[in-house]
Structure formats: C-alpha cells, structure tokens
Design a protein around this motif. Structure first.
Motif, PDB file in Angstrom:
ATOM      1  N   GLY A  79       0.898  -1.255  -0.015  1.00 21.79           N
ATOM      2  CA  GLY A  79      -0.007   0.073  -0.232  1.00 21.79           C
ATOM      3  C   GLY A  79       0.882   1.205   0.184  1.00 21.79           C
ATOM      4  N   SER A  81      -0.461   4.947   0.691  1.00 25.36           N
ATOM      5  CA  SER A  81      -0.884   5.836   1.706  1.00 25.36           C
ATOM      6  C   SER A  81      -0.848   4.941   2.980  1.00 25.36           C
ATOM      7  N   THR A  82      -1.057   5.846   4.326  1.00 24.69           N
ATOM      8  CA  THR A  82      -1.128   5.195   5.424  1.00 24.69           C
ATOM      9  C   THR A  82      -2.227   4.210   5.492  1.00 24.69           C
ATOM     10  N   LYS A  83      -3.415   4.867   5.072  1.00 24.30           N
ATOM     11  CA  LYS A  83      -4.756   4.041   5.139  1.00 24.30           C
ATOM     12  C   LYS A  83      -4.630   2.717   4.549  1.00 24.30           C
ATOM     13  N   ASP A  84      -3.857   2.715   3.320  1.00 16.65           N
ATOM     14  CA  ASP A  84      -3.703   1.568   2.355  1.00 16.65           C
ATOM     15  C   ASP A  84      -2.708   0.668   3.246  1.00 16.65           C
ATOM     16  N   ARG A  85      -1.886   0.967   3.861  1.00 17.26           N
ATOM     17  CA  ARG A  85      -0.834   0.188   4.520  1.00 17.26           C
ATOM     18  C   ARG A  85      -1.438  -0.443   5.861  1.00 17.26           C
ATOM     19  N   VAL A  86      -2.477   0.270   6.515  1.00 14.61           N
ATOM     20  CA  VAL A  86      -3.085  -0.325   7.520  1.00 14.61           C
ATOM     21  C   VAL A  86      -4.061  -1.406   7.059  1.00 14.61           C
ATOM     22  N   ARG A  87      -4.634  -1.040   5.936  1.00 11.66           N
ATOM     23  CA  ARG A  87      -5.397  -1.887   5.418  1.00 11.66           C
ATOM     24  C   ARG A  87      -4.842  -3.380   4.899  1.00 11.66           C
TER      25      ARG A  87
END
Length: 281
Positions: A79, A81-87
């Motif tokens: 991922g 972005s940070t959001k993608d990395r968390v997901r």
C-alpha cells in the motif's frame, strides 16, 4: 540509544555498512512488488479469495504475461498511503493470503503456467486472528506444496524477505534477490530486543545476522543477485525494473528448457542441502 548509532553531539550518526543496506531496502521510494508487476508484466488479471475464508488484501495473485510467456504472478501488497498500509497489514499476509497464493499455484500447475513470486515483507501477520485461523499451518502447507509444484518457479526478494512469511512464497527453482534487498529469519530490531534487550543495538544485530544479498548468496540461500542502478533501485525505477525483467526472462527460458521431473528433483535437493554442515571426529 547507543553511542555507536548516534555518535557525539557534534558528529553525524555513524551508520554501519549493513545498516545502510537495510535503509536502502526500506527506502520509501523503493518500488514495491505491485510496481514491478505493472512495469515488467502485461495483461495482469487478478484472482481473489482463498475459497475458504476470505480475500487477503495483503496478497495479490493473477495471470499475466512475461514477454510471450503466460505466467502466474504472486506478490504481497504494502500500500502507498497510510490508510492503504493499515488495510494491507503493511504487506504482512494472513493465512487466507497464503491459501489464496496456494490456490493460484494449483491453478498455474493445472494450466502449465510458470509461477513467479515477488516478495517484500518483514514476516507473516502475527495477529491473534491470524493465529486462530492457522497461520503456521498455512505457511507450512505452502512450503510443502511449492517444493513439489510441477511447473517452473521463480521467486524474487525485492526488499525485505522475512522469516517463514517470505519462505512460504520462495521455495522456487530460482530464488533471485535484488542487490540491496534482505533475507532474514527475524528483523534486526527484534533480534536486538531479544539478544541485548535493547532495540538500539539494531546495527550490531544487522552486522551479526549476515542478511544482505551478498551474505545470503554465500550461504546458498539465493541463486543470483540482481544488480540495481547506482544508489539503489529507488533512484531509477525504469532502469531497475528493466534489469529485473531481463533476468526473469533469462531464468524462465532456462527453466522451461529443462524436463519437469529434473526441475522438481533439483528444487527439493537444493532446499534440503541449505544450511547443512558436517563435523568429523
């Protein structure tokens, strides 16, 4: 924090050669496995789900073309972005991710398509849910099945190749590693926390662990080191992916020319012999 890492107040931090490689392997501009798929392969058609529990977004699998060859590609997703990395659990697969990969390997075997895996992960996801759903069994099953897969297989360590999480996608006829990539059983930070009870000793751990591309090549854990542009592949994505693409085509042509029984026997022999040693009395 140790003086070795920080230096004196009037000096820049002292960085060991081993730690400099780790920083290049983790550079934020370094291409991820999906970047390699987009630049090296064509007609990528993703396959979702493990047909048992769900679809792990940390793992991507699909049919693609490498030049004129139809192949199955497997990669972990980190991922952007940070959001993608968390997901995507920062690229760390759940057991359903490994089971999805195994499902796709069996599809590739059915249709006689070589399997190419691209790996950049610090390890399998260690969460409670992953353990409850059989993380260890999923990793072990992949290792077992990859060892006898009756199609040519190539694995590439692109950044970090961590522990059984990476090995579950890397039991291949040819295991390639990029010049600044790493292959390890545990991260230097975790090793330092265990050995010294202090993660600030990470540079000492990195030196002692022998996890850089040249060192793991000497140990026989990989088959070839793939060069990177000066300064690292993050400085020139096009040049770096061009080098890797040519290496993949070369190795795939060699593997396709060999009888499949010989490939499987050589693959199993190679992994049985890694890390063996003998003593005389």
């Amino acid at each position: 924090m140790s003086e070795q890492e920080t230096g004196t107040p009037n000096q820049a931090p002292v960085v060991s050669q081993a730690w400099a490689r780790i920083e290049r392997a983790r550079h934020p501009q370094r291409p991820y496995p999906m970047d390699f798929i987009e630049r090296i392969f064509s007609d990528f058609s993703e396959i979702h789900g493990d047909r048992a529990y769900g679809d792990d977004e940390a793992v991507a699998c699909g049919m693609a073309r490498l030049g004129d060859d139809e192949v199955m590609v497997i990669a972990n997703r980190k991922g952007g972005s940070t959001k993608d990395r968390v997901r995507r659990n920062f690229g760390m697969p759940h057991p359903e991710g490994y089971r999805k990969a195994l499902r796709c390997m069996r599809i590739a075997e059915k249709f006689k398509r070589p399997v190419i895996s691209l790996i950049d992960l610090p390890g399998a996801y260690p969460g409670l849910g992953a353990e409850e759903r059989g993380q260890a069994e999923a990793i072990a099953r992949n290792i077992f099945e990859m060892a006898k897969l009756r199609v040519p297989t190539i694995s590439v360590i692109c950044g970090e190749g961590g522990s059984g999480g990476a090995l579950a996608l890397a039991v291949a006829d040819r295991v390639l590693i990029l010049e600044n990539a790493l292959y390890f059983v545990i991260t230097p930070e975790s090793c330092a926390a265990i050995m010294w009870r202090d993660a600030s000793h990470k540079q000492e751990a990195a030196e002692a662990m022998r996890i850089s591309a040249p060192e793991v090549a000497k140990l026989g854990c990989v088959d070839e080191i793939i060069g990177e542009p000066p300064g690292g592949i993050h400085t020139d994505h096009d040049a770096g992916t061009g080098i890797l693409g040519r290496a993949l085509r070369k190795h795939l042509a060699e593997l396709k020319a060999a009888p499949i029984d010989e490939l499987v026997a050589a693959r199993q022999r190679k992994f049985r012999n890694i890390a063996q040693f003998y003593t005389e009395t």
